[in-house]
Design an enzyme around this catalytic site. Structure first.
Site, PDB file in Angstrom:
ATOM      1  CB  THR A  72      61.616  -6.135 -86.835  1.00  0.00           C
ATOM      2  OG1 THR A  72      62.485  -6.375 -85.731  1.00  0.00           O
ATOM      3  CG2 THR A  72      60.525  -5.166 -86.435  1.00  0.00           C
ATOM      4  CG  ASN A 147      64.869 -11.920 -77.035  1.00  0.00           C
ATOM      5  OD1 ASN A 147      63.731 -12.382 -77.015  1.00  0.00           O
ATOM      6  ND2 ASN A 147      65.125 -10.674 -76.700  1.00  0.00           N
ATOM      7  CD  GLN A 182      68.385 -14.707 -79.994  1.00  0.00           C
ATOM      8  OE1 GLN A 182      69.421 -15.386 -80.040  1.00  0.00           O
ATOM      9  NE2 GLN A 182      68.423 -13.386 -80.063  1.00  0.00           N
ATOM     10  N   GLY A 203      69.248 -12.448 -90.462  1.00  0.00           N
ATOM     11  CA  GLY A 203      70.586 -12.905 -90.813  1.00  0.00           C
ATOM     12  C   GLY A 203      71.662 -12.604 -89.781  1.00  0.00           C
ATOM     13  CG  HIS A 204      71.533  -9.068 -87.121  1.00  0.00           C
ATOM     14  ND1 HIS A 204      71.747  -8.773 -85.798  1.00  0.00           N
ATOM     15  CD2 HIS A 204      70.204  -8.886 -87.319  1.00  0.00           C
ATOM     16  CE1 HIS A 204      70.605  -8.413 -85.228  1.00  0.00           C
ATOM     17  NE2 HIS A 204      69.658  -8.471 -86.129  1.00  0.00           N
ATOM     18  CB  THR A 240      65.455  -3.236-106.298  1.00  0.00           C
ATOM     19  OG1 THR A 240      64.732  -2.448-107.237  1.00  0.00           O
ATOM     20  CG2 THR A 240      66.611  -3.944-106.990  1.00  0.00           C
ATOM     21  CB  CYS A 325      68.966   3.048 -65.162  1.00  0.00           C
ATOM     22  SG  CYS A 325      68.826   4.192 -63.808  1.00  0.00           S
TER      23      CYS A 325
HETATM   24  N1  PLP Z   1      62.985 -11.824 -82.320  1.00  0.00           N
HETATM   25  C1  PLP Z   1      63.935 -12.189 -81.445  1.00  0.00           C
HETATM   26  C2  PLP Z   1      63.698 -13.375 -80.585  1.00  0.00           C
HETATM   27  C3  PLP Z   1      65.129 -11.471 -81.358  1.00  0.00           C
HETATM   28  O1  PLP Z   1      66.064 -11.855 -80.498  1.00  0.00           O
HETATM   29  C4  PLP Z   1      65.298 -10.338 -82.195  1.00  0.00           C
HETATM   30  C5  PLP Z   1      66.516  -9.510 -82.088  1.00  0.00           C
HETATM   31  O2  PLP Z   1      67.030  -9.290 -81.005  1.00  0.00           O
HETATM   32  C6  PLP Z   1      64.276 -10.013 -83.099  1.00  0.00           C
HETATM   33  C7  PLP Z   1      63.145 -10.771 -83.132  1.00  0.00           C
HETATM   34  C8  PLP Z   1      64.409  -8.846 -84.027  1.00  0.00           C
HETATM   35  O3  PLP Z   1      65.438  -9.049 -84.944  1.00  0.00           O
HETATM   36  P1  PLP Z   1      65.807  -7.852 -85.968  1.00  0.00           P
HETATM   37  O4  PLP Z   1      66.279  -6.721 -85.116  1.00  0.00           O
HETATM   38  O5  PLP Z   1      66.891  -8.393 -86.820  1.00  0.00           O
HETATM   39  O6  PLP Z   1      64.592  -7.508 -86.693  1.00  0.00           O
END
Ligand code: PLP
Length: 382
Positions: A72, A147, A182, A203-204, A240, A325
């Site tokens: 993001t 995603n 993705q 990274g995650h 930093t 919902c």
């Molecule tokens: N872009 C895509 C296609 C994603 O799937 C995601 C996370 O779901 C993001 C951006 C955002 O990633 P982050 O929350 O690590 O900034």
């Protein structure tokens, strides 16, 4: 209860080798990379090693890689930073199925925006893209893989189109950004092959921790920094550096093994075939072939995706649904709307996403539980 984690498109387990690589940078090598003493030099060396690894992976130069906190942030920096550098009202082309990180960022820019529509499989048309270009177009931002539904967009084809455009119109240079969040684990992210000027990832989603991301920026791309302060990250991202997490990202990227994608694709296909066969009124969403290995995505008629997620969770299985919902009615995700999924189907949206840790028995057990859960929800047995 044995648990099955099938929400890897949301986030992934940190690899133990990644934890091992980053650990010394908390307690032993904890220096500030800007300092000239031994501790600082060690920290700086670790950052530059990670930058080098990522640059090699992307076929880029190390000083084209900026570390951020997440995709993001990379997207905010690339889009806001580029648009701010123009002194006229620029035009952006993006798609209707981008992640909110792009959709919401673009909304706040002083720019006019064209959102390309997609077909039923979630694919944009490059013909539409070419027709959308105006003399004020400065940025095209198209995600590499979606995603929610996993569809892979034609990034190289767009890169080739824009390269040609830029050769023929040197006064109307268009920059090309892709959100590879993705995609990076499974697809070719050679920035020169793809023809992209900026590429974001986090990274995650690739077995590194949450809180670290990166942005590739091709040299000579005009970009105004969005965070003022010190001169870190080539003056583009003050603050930093998060050394342990940067080391983790470098390690995670070095461990990307695209051939793993083949075995994950096989498992995913087994799961998809089983679900479509056993659950009446079920549909696959996204493109059948042009999809990232880890994402299986469905819509089910007469059931709410959110209810399926909760029921599966009670059985120890993690899944996701883009539909939510709100005030008693189901709000379909913008992606479901964009692919034209009818409301009575899109309410029952479900994503199961795999990783290198997913096993054959995970897939067969999750498939069986899913069939049982949907049957019970439909017959009001919960
Ligand atoms: N872009 C895509 C296609 C994603 O799937 C995601 C996370 O779901 C993001 C951006 C955002 O990633 P982050 O929350 O690590 O900034």
């Amino acid at each position: 209860m044995r648990t099955i984690y099938l929400d890897n498109a949301a986030t992934t387990r940190v690899d133990t080798d990644v934890v091992k690589a980053m650990s010394p940078y908390f307690t032993n090598n904890y220096g500030n990379a800007s300092e000239p003493h031994l501790w600082g030099i060690n920290a700086n060396e670790a950052i530059e090693n990670a930058r080098g690894t990522i640059a090699r992976h992307l076929n880029a130069h190390p000083d084209e890689i900026v570390f951020t906190s997440c995709a993001t942030e990379s997207i905010n920096l690339s889009h806001k930073g580029l648009i701010e550098s123009f002194n006229f009202q620029p035009h952006i082309i993006t798609t209707s199925i981008e992640h909110k990180a792009v959709i919401e960022t673009v909304k706040h820019l002083k720019a006019s925006v064209t959102y390309l529509s997609v077909d039923r499989d979630g694919l944009i048309s490059t013909k539409d893209l070419m027709e959308a270009i105006t003399p004020n177009t400065v940025l095209v931002s198209v995600m590499y893989a979606n995603n929610e539904i996993g569809t892979i967009e034609p990034i190289k084809e767009i890169g080739d189109i824009l390269r040609k455009h830029n050769e023929n119109h040197p006064d109307n240079r268009i920059y090309f950004h892709t959100d590879a969040t993705q995609a990076i684990q499974y697809l070719d992210c050679d920035v020169n092959y793809l023809g992209v000027d900026m590429l974001s990832f986090t990274g995650h989603k690739i077995h590194a921790p949450k809180g670290i991301g990166a942005l590739y920026i091709r040299k000579e791309t005009p970009l105004i920094r969005q965070q003022d302060g010190g001169g870190q990250e080539f003056g583009l991202r003050a603050g930093t550096e998060n050394v342990p997490y940067i080391v983790a990202l470098g390690k995670a990227v070095s461990m990307i093994n695209k051939s793993k994608g083949d075995s994950i694709t096989k498992l995913r296909n087994t799961l998809v075939e089983y679900v479509l066969d056993k659950v009446p009124d079920s549909r696959l969403t996204g493109h059948v072939g042009l999809r990232v290995p880890h994402i299986a995505s469905f819509t089910f008629k007469n059931v709410r995706g959110e209810d399926v997620v909760v029921a599966l969770s009670e059985r120890g299985i993690a899944s996701a649904s883009g539909s939510a919902c709100t005030s008693g009615s189901i709000e379909s995700s913008h992606v479901m709307k964009a692919i034209g999924a009818p409301d009575d189907w899109s309410a029952g949206q479900l994503r199961l996403s795999l990783s290198k840790y997913t096993t054959k028995s995970d897939v067969s057990n999750a498939g069986k539980e899913l069939v049982s859960v949907i049957e019970k929800l439909r017959t009001g047995m919960f």
